[in-house]
Scaffold this motif. Structure first.
Motif, PDB file in Angstrom:
ATOM      1  N   ARG A 117      -7.836  12.111  -1.167  1.00 35.36           N
ATOM      2  CA  ARG A 117      -8.224  11.295   0.192  1.00 35.36           C
ATOM      3  C   ARG A 117      -9.287  11.984   0.922  1.00 35.36           C
ATOM      4  O   ARG A 117      -9.632  11.563   1.944  1.00 35.36           O
ATOM      5  CB  ARG A 117      -6.833  11.294   1.093  1.00 35.36           C
ATOM      6  N   THR A 127       0.779  -1.284   0.062  1.00 41.15           N
ATOM      7  CA  THR A 127       0.016   0.134  -0.043  1.00 41.15           C
ATOM      8  C   THR A 127       1.053   1.036  -0.098  1.00 41.15           C
ATOM      9  O   THR A 127       0.417   2.347   0.610  1.00 41.15           O
ATOM     10  CB  THR A 127      -1.073   0.075   1.208  1.00 41.15           C
ATOM     11  N   PHE A 133      -6.065   0.598  10.574  1.00 41.58           N
ATOM     12  CA  PHE A 133      -5.371   1.978  10.216  1.00 41.58           C
ATOM     13  C   PHE A 133      -6.512   2.836   9.866  1.00 41.58           C
ATOM     14  O   PHE A 133      -6.550   3.286   8.739  1.00 41.58           O
ATOM     15  CB  PHE A 133      -4.241   2.116   9.069  1.00 41.58           C
TER      16      PHE A 133
HETATM   17  C1  BGC Z   1      -1.450   5.568   4.023  1.00 37.73           C
HETATM   18  C2  BGC Z   1      -1.681   5.126   5.193  1.00 37.73           C
HETATM   19  C3  BGC Z   1      -2.014   3.750   5.393  1.00 37.73           C
HETATM   20  C4  BGC Z   1      -0.749   3.113   5.081  1.00 37.73           C
HETATM   21  C5  BGC Z   1      -0.721   1.437   5.022  1.00 37.73           C
HETATM   22  C6  BGC Z   1      -0.095   4.735   3.539  1.00 37.73           C
HETATM   23  O1  BGC Z   1       0.398   5.009   2.122  1.00 37.73           O
HETATM   24  O2  BGC Z   1      -1.074   6.973   3.842  1.00 37.73           O
HETATM   25  O3  BGC Z   1      -2.999   5.816   5.590  1.00 37.73           O
HETATM   26  O4  BGC Z   1      -2.545   3.233   6.558  1.00 37.73           O
HETATM   27  O5  BGC Z   1      -0.326   3.350   3.742  1.00 37.73           O
HETATM   28  O6  BGC Z   1      -1.336   0.927   4.372  1.00 37.73           O
END
Ligand code: BGC
Length: 750
Positions: free
Chosen positions: A172, A59, A158
């Motif tokens: 976002r 991510t 998260f």
């Molecule tokens: C995001 C977070 C997310 C993290 C883990 C980041 O790119 O900004 O909001 O929780 O990745 O996936």
């Protein structure tokens, strides 16, 4: 996919009415933590501060080469405190076994995951949920997400994101609660309660994470990851309140952010993390960095190298490092050389172990790893009901001038046009990494469940290739070959439902836009169809406010549906056919044009706010100052009449407000009464309006209700430029009504 089962008990959507202050560590827990700490080597302590991404999903930018081998090794050595992007009972168990059985002290792992608006069963995107102004429903929605995620092995989400944002260009905004700190704070608390419940050790509750601390929503020009440079008044009065509310509400973790705030990256920011969060607010959970945000301090020009990253981040209060590898590689040497005091490490590790204890992981590290529970709860029928309910409450009726809505159930020919009408993926929205693609009920499917008098023609593609969470959506800017067919259909139909907006992956992280119009050829399609039939119901599907002045002027009926999740089409059909009376209100201002952005209701007055004959007043030459649709706006199939506003000062900082509301229309409906104040003269100027209370309630036709609100210190005061909360005597204006621009007005003096 939907399962009915004997496990209903697990999923009972009990609303938790907890006091929800941070759980204080019991003596027993303290003793256990002390005992463990004495046994831990420095490397093992630093290991607890290390959060690794899993092996399949990412991510953020792809991790370093060869990292996977290190990760397995580190898991066995006890050099990992938590993992992210590992989900599914089998996968979680496998890694938990490595940590518990093979590491020296067997400390269980946390498993973090972005459960943003559901795990498999998806609720509306958070911005849509915010539009419901229904805190109970929002709490329930987070509860459902926690139940499913916990059944899949996850013990830490998260979420919620609580970044206030005034800039619809920022992708976002779909993930947050909109532009207002008061509404945003209430939503933040509701979501934390939903995830964490009143007993974190229960098998169906998970730790929440307040993110991104802080200021991320104020990225310059709405471009993701961009610099944030804001004044102290904005920081204390706009950005921080939802975080403070979440901390007071017992949130167990906080995530810092990628951005630089007034020259200091959030990940290395002592003022934010140590002074405000931990010292002043007394936060006793732990802070996690964002994905490699530690390393980004090098790129920002704040840290020299990875060792400096570890030094700056740890000393400033970032307790756990996500995917930077900086702590695991450099913290030991920094402690040895005295650059990081051992007390910094001990404090961070205690915080992390505490959350693990509170979750009950030391009693049973596999408590979230029950395959039967996973099988029975994912896509559970009760969850579908809950997200349907949430979806219905999240829609906002922007315009219904000729009363095309609700649609009559009598036979009439309905044309359905637009690529999004038959899209089962886009309604799922962004940030839904565990979901199954194409599992939403489409608008077309929803309509067909009501009547067979529906004909669908796409008219034009929205995207030209398949798009994913990780890659941008290629938008069709050229191909209009389907217009003719759509126009012909419209001409033969009684009414046209056009479903237009953004692809599900056009908002979210890394998806900023400079234009806020209908992407691709959709605007042209809308205008072409309008030539053939003006009876258009425009169903908008998007992850951010849009600037659609032509539609607002010409199209008689506009329903904002955002991205409503798994039950999207069913919820939309119920609203279109009047089985649910829309009740949502905008949590974010809709601009007339992108040039007005940032545009928000709680702005300050300029010295020249009023129009004059000469040009010397605060305005644009080519656009009005007012929004297209203001914050708090949202219509119903009925009307509400406000009367009898009374305002009484009952204490030095206490004001009682009463107002009567009558349902003056023909059908039952829900309304959100909103209370705004203005502190007329203050030692730091205050906004022209600030939301300070609201109530959502329902009334039958002809029924009246008197609503009561109490404004206290919390609502009447503000933070000065030193971050001190003050209440100043003097005159206040008050407005109570149906949106931020429409209501009864009064005043009072403190
Ligand atoms: C995001 C977070 C997310 C993290 C883990 C980041 O790119 O900004 O909001 O929780 O990745 O996936």
């Amino acid at each position: 996919m939907i399962r009915n089962s004997t496990f209903r008990l697990w999923t009972m959507l009990i609303l938790i009415s907890c006091a929800c202050s941070s759980p204080k560590p019991s003596n027993e827990m303290n003793a256990k933590i002390n005992d463990l700490m004495t046994q831990m080597t420095l490397e093992e302590k630093i290991g607890q501060m290390n959060l690794y991404n899993g092996f399949w999903e990412v991510t953020g930018p792809v991790p370093q080469e060869g990292a996977a081998a290190d990760k397995y090794q580190h898991l066995k050595q006890g050099y990992v405190g938590a993992m992210l992007n590992i989900h599914g009972v089998e996968n979680v168990r496998q890694l938990q076994e490595l940590a518990v059985n093979e590491s020296r002290l067997g400390i269980p792992l946390l498993f973090g995951y972005d459960v943003i608006h559901g795990y498999k069963t998806l609720a509306p995107i958070p911005l849509a949920e915010a539009a419901s102004w229904d805190l109970e429903a929002i709490q329930q929605s987070a509860r459902v997400a926690a139940i499913e995620a916990s059944a899949a092995g996850i013990n830490w989400t998260f979420a919620p994101m609580m970044d206030i944002s005034r800039d619809a260009r920022w992708g976002r905004v779909m993930e947050g609660g909109g532009e207002d700190p008061y509404l945003g704070s209430k939503i933040a608390v509701a979501r934390v309660r939903g995830f964490q419940g009143d007993d974190l050790s229960a098998v169906n509750t998970i730790a929440a994470c307040a993110k991104h601390f802080a200021g991320y929503g104020f990225a310059e020009a709405g471009r993701d990851y961009n610099t944030v440079d804001i004044g102290t008044s904005t920081l204390y009065n706009m950005v921080l309140p939802p975080f403070k509310a979440a901390v007071d509400g017992g949130v167990r973790t906080v995530m810092n952010s990628f951005n630089v705030l007034n020259g200091i990256p959030a990940t290395g920011n002592t003022l934010l993390q140590r002074d405000i969060l931990k010292r002043s607010w007394g936060f006793d959970g732990f802070v996690v960095s964002d994905w490699a945000s530690g390393n980004e301090m090098i790129t920002h020009g704040f840290a020299r190298d990875y060792s400096h990253v570890a030094e700056l981040a740890a000393n400033s209060g970032s307790d756990m490092d996500m995917e930077s590898y900086a702590y695991v590689k450099h913290l030991k040497a920094l402690v040895d050389s005295g650059k990081v005091d051992i007390s910094v490490i001990d404090d961070a590790v205690r915080r992390i172990l505490k959350v693990k204890f509170e979750l009950g992981l030391f009693d049973d590290p596999y408590k979230y790893c029950d395959p039967d529970r996973e099988k029975d709860l994912i896509y559970h029928e009760d969850h579908q009901k809950a997200v349907l309910d949430m979806a219905k409450k999240s829609m906002v009726l922007l315009k219904n001038e000729t009363k095309l809505l609700p649609l009559s159930k009598e036979q009439q020919k309905i044309a359905v046009i637009g690529a999004l009408a038959n899209d089962k993926n886009s309604p799922l929205g962004s940030w839904r990494i565990s979901s199954d693609d194409n599992t939403a009920v489409s608008v077309l499917e929803g309509l067909l469940s009501y009547t067979d008098q529906v004909t669908y023609i796409k008219g034009a593609e929205l995207v030209t290739a398949e798009t994913t969470f990780r890659h941008e959506a290629p938008i069709n800017e050229i191909d209009k070959s389907g217009f003719g067919e759509a126009v012909t259909l419209a001409g033969k139909s009684d009414v046209v439902v056009m479903v237009l907006g953004e692809h599900g992956f056009q908002s979210g992280e890394g998806r900023s836009r400079t234009r806020l119009d209908l992407p691709g050829v959709q605007q042209e399609l809308l205008e072409a169809v309008y030539e053939a039939n003006q009876n258009i119901i425009l169903v908008l599907m998007n992850g951010r406010p849009l600037a659609i002045p032509w539609a607002a002027e010409n199209i008689p009926t506009i329903l904002e549906t955002w991205q409503l999740g798994s039950q999207s089409g069913n919820a939309i059909a119920q609203v279109l056919f009047g089985d649910y009376n829309p009740s949502g209100k905008l949590p974010m201002t809709f601009p007339r044009s992108v040039g007005q952005v940032p545009i928000f209701y709680n702005h300050f007055s300029t010295g020249r706010p009023d129009a004059t004959e000469m040009v010397f007043w605060s305005h644009y030459m080519d656009e009005s100052n007012s929004p297209l649709y203001p914050f708090g706006h949202g219509l119903s199939y009925t009307t509400f009449n406000y009367s009898d506003l009374t305002v009484e000062v009952t204490g030095s900082a206490e004001v009682d407000v009463q107002v009567a509301v009558t349902n003056s229309g023909q059908v039952a409906g829900e309304e959100v009464a909103q209370v705004y104040i203005r502190d007329v003269v203050a030692s730091v100027v205050r906004p022209v309006k600030e939301l300070k209370a609201f109530k959502k309630f329902s009334l039958d036709p002809g029924q009246s209700q008197t609503l009561e609100f109490k404004l206290t210190e919390k609502e009447l005061g503000y933070y000065d430029n030193e971050g001190k909360f003050i209440i100043e005597p003097g005159k206040f204006e008050i407005m109570v009504g149906t949106s931020s621009v429409e209501g009864l007005t009064g005043e009072f003096v403190l």
